[in-house]
Design a protein around this motif. Structure first.
Motif, PDB file in Angstrom:
ATOM      1  N   THR A 246      -9.286  -3.511   4.432  1.00 55.51           N
ATOM      2  CA  THR A 246      -9.872  -2.406   3.667  1.00 55.51           C
ATOM      3  C   THR A 246      -9.692  -1.075   4.396  1.00 55.51           C
ATOM      4  OG1 THR A 246     -12.059  -2.965   4.585  1.00 55.51           O
ATOM      5  CG2 THR A 246     -11.539  -3.781   2.377  1.00 55.51           C
TER       6      THR A 246
ATOM      7  N   LEU B 139       0.828  -1.211   0.000  1.00 56.97           N
ATOM      8  CA  LEU B 139       0.000   0.000   0.000  1.00 56.97           C
ATOM      9  C   LEU B 139       0.858   1.256   0.000  1.00 56.97           C
ATOM     10  CD1 LEU B 139      -2.716  -1.129   2.573  1.00 56.97           C
ATOM     11  CD2 LEU B 139      -3.074  -0.731   0.131  1.00 56.97           C
TER      12      LEU B 139
ATOM     13  N   HIS C 100      -4.721   4.870   2.254  1.00 57.82           N
ATOM     14  CA  HIS C 100      -3.835   5.172   1.127  1.00 57.82           C
ATOM     15  C   HIS C 100      -4.613   5.448  -0.159  1.00 57.82           C
ATOM     16  CE1 HIS C 100      -0.093   4.056   3.232  1.00 57.82           C
ATOM     17  NE2 HIS C 100      -0.827   3.134   3.828  1.00 57.82           N
TER      18      HIS C 100
ATOM     19  N   ALA D  57      -6.203  -0.063   3.549  1.00 57.41           N
ATOM     20  CA  ALA D  57      -6.126   0.395   2.159  1.00 57.41           C
ATOM     21  C   ALA D  57      -6.756   1.768   1.985  1.00 57.41           C
ATOM     22  CB  ALA D  57      -6.798  -0.623   1.244  1.00 57.41           C
TER      23      ALA D  57
ATOM     24  N   VAL E   4      -6.446   3.256  -1.789  1.00 55.25           N
ATOM     25  CA  VAL E   4      -6.208   2.091  -2.638  1.00 55.25           C
ATOM     26  C   VAL E   4      -7.369   1.103  -2.506  1.00 55.25           C
ATOM     27  CG1 VAL E   4      -4.676   0.112  -3.049  1.00 55.25           C
ATOM     28  CG2 VAL E   4      -3.707   2.357  -2.511  1.00 55.25           C
ATOM     29  N   ARG E   5      -7.699   0.447  -3.615  1.00 55.78           N
ATOM     30  CA  ARG E   5      -8.731  -0.584  -3.635  1.00 55.78           C
ATOM     31  C   ARG E   5      -8.093  -1.961  -3.493  1.00 55.78           C
ATOM     32  NH1 ARG E   5     -11.302  -0.118  -9.280  1.00 55.78           N
ATOM     33  NH2 ARG E   5      -9.083   0.035  -9.798  1.00 55.78           N
ATOM     34  N   LEU E   6      -8.871  -2.916  -3.002  1.00 53.41           N
ATOM     35  CA  LEU E   6      -8.442  -4.300  -2.897  1.00 53.41           C
ATOM     36  C   LEU E   6      -9.356  -5.159  -3.759  1.00 53.41           C
ATOM     37  CD1 LEU E   6      -7.835  -4.633   0.960  1.00 53.41           C
ATOM     38  CD2 LEU E   6      -6.159  -4.056  -0.808  1.00 53.41           C
TER      39      LEU E   6
ATOM     40  N   ASN F 108     -14.049   0.246  -1.389  1.00 51.79           N
ATOM     41  CA  ASN F 108     -12.735  -0.088  -1.946  1.00 51.79           C
ATOM     42  C   ASN F 108     -12.446  -1.585  -1.959  1.00 51.79           C
ATOM     43  OD1 ASN F 108     -12.415  -0.311   0.857  1.00 51.79           O
ATOM     44  ND2 ASN F 108     -10.268   0.376   0.809  1.00 51.79           N
TER      45      ASN F 108
END
Length: 269
Positions: free
Chosen positions: A124, A85, A130, A127, A132-134, A163
């Motif tokens: 999540t 991440l 940051h 994430a 950011v998606r997972l 996300n």
């Protein structure tokens, strides 16, 4: 749809070689293979990786794969994802692909799914810090999430965070026996990326990753996948992901050119 290359397709080549070759072949996006990122970071920084991508005018659309589990190596999995991440946020990458380990044999599927859901809540949240998606990847033969519907159930159990989503992989879906029309049951906002590949003839467990072929060179119903993806309105990346050892021995330029040719062929279906 947009062309992307998954780092597994050119597995033996480092990022320093793969990135310019993929860009030269016409790919817009690149899924960075995590082991290659780790190797790159031994002598470089995330900022240098960002510069390499920018100089070649190609976008890191994902980093993959990361294992996760509430039962096995949980702390190490979280640490790897946390590092991923951090790097993703520096290089402008907004997605990590995560793959679950299995469940303890003595535990029921229901309890295991709940435990995985709780772990996903933790991941999540990490994430989200940051941006950011997972993307959870269904794996053929997996004891809990062999296909997209099981993955969507797990996402729901985790609270359906914005996300957290899934992906289509034509080889894994076919190996599991997922009907191509099932693609339409994945909500568009949960379909983060599509892995495209083909396969030699065979069924189920008789097939393994090395049996993959470039798209349109095998027996999979890729026209059916494309028809159903278009019906969902998906217009994101098609990422060519082929784990074939004989391909890995070819020059990097040949690999990237063949992958791009196969991308164009599948788009024409």
């Amino acid at each position: 749809m947009r062309p992307a290359l998954n780092g597994a397709t050119a597995m033996k080549y480092p990022l320093e070689t793969e990135i310019p070759a993929a860009a030269a072949a016409g790919f817009e996006g690149l899924e960075l293979w995590w082991d290659k990122v780790v190797s790159f970071m031994e002598a470089h920084t995330a900022k240098e990786l960002k510069t390499l991508l920018e100089e070649n005018r190609i976008k890191a659309i994902g980093i993959c794969p990361f294992a996760f589990s509430p039962f096995r190596e949980t702390a190490q999995c979280r640490a790897d994802i946390a590092r991923g991440l951090e790097i993703a946020s520096v290089i402008g990458c907004d997605m990590l692909t995560i793959c679950p380990y299995g469940r303890p044999i003595e535990m029921s599927k229901e309890k295991a799914r709940q435990a995985y859901a709780e772990e996903l809540r933790v991941l999540t949240a990490m994430a989200a810090e940051h941006g950011v998606r997972l993307a959870i990847e269904p794996i053929s033969g997996h004891t809990l999430i062999p296909g997209p519907l099981e993955t969507l159930d797990l996402i729901g159990r985790a609270g359906n965070p914005d996300n957290l989503g899934t992906l289509v992989d034509t080889f894994h879906y076919s190996r599991t026996g997922v009907d191509v029309e099932t693609v339409r049951e994945i909500p568009l906002d949960k379909l983060f990326i599509v892995h495209v590949n083909d396969s030699e003839a065979g069924e189920g467990e008789s097939l393994a990753d090395p049996d993959r072929l470039y798209p349109t060179e095998g027996v999979l119903d890729l026209a059916g996948y494309m028809e159903n993806l278009r019906a969902t309105g998906y217009d994101g990346y098609l990422s060519v992901e082929v784990f074939r050892r004989s391909y890995w021995e070819e020059p990097i330029e040949t690999i990237c050119d063949r992958a791009m040719k196969s991308y164009k062929a599948i788009c024409a279906l």
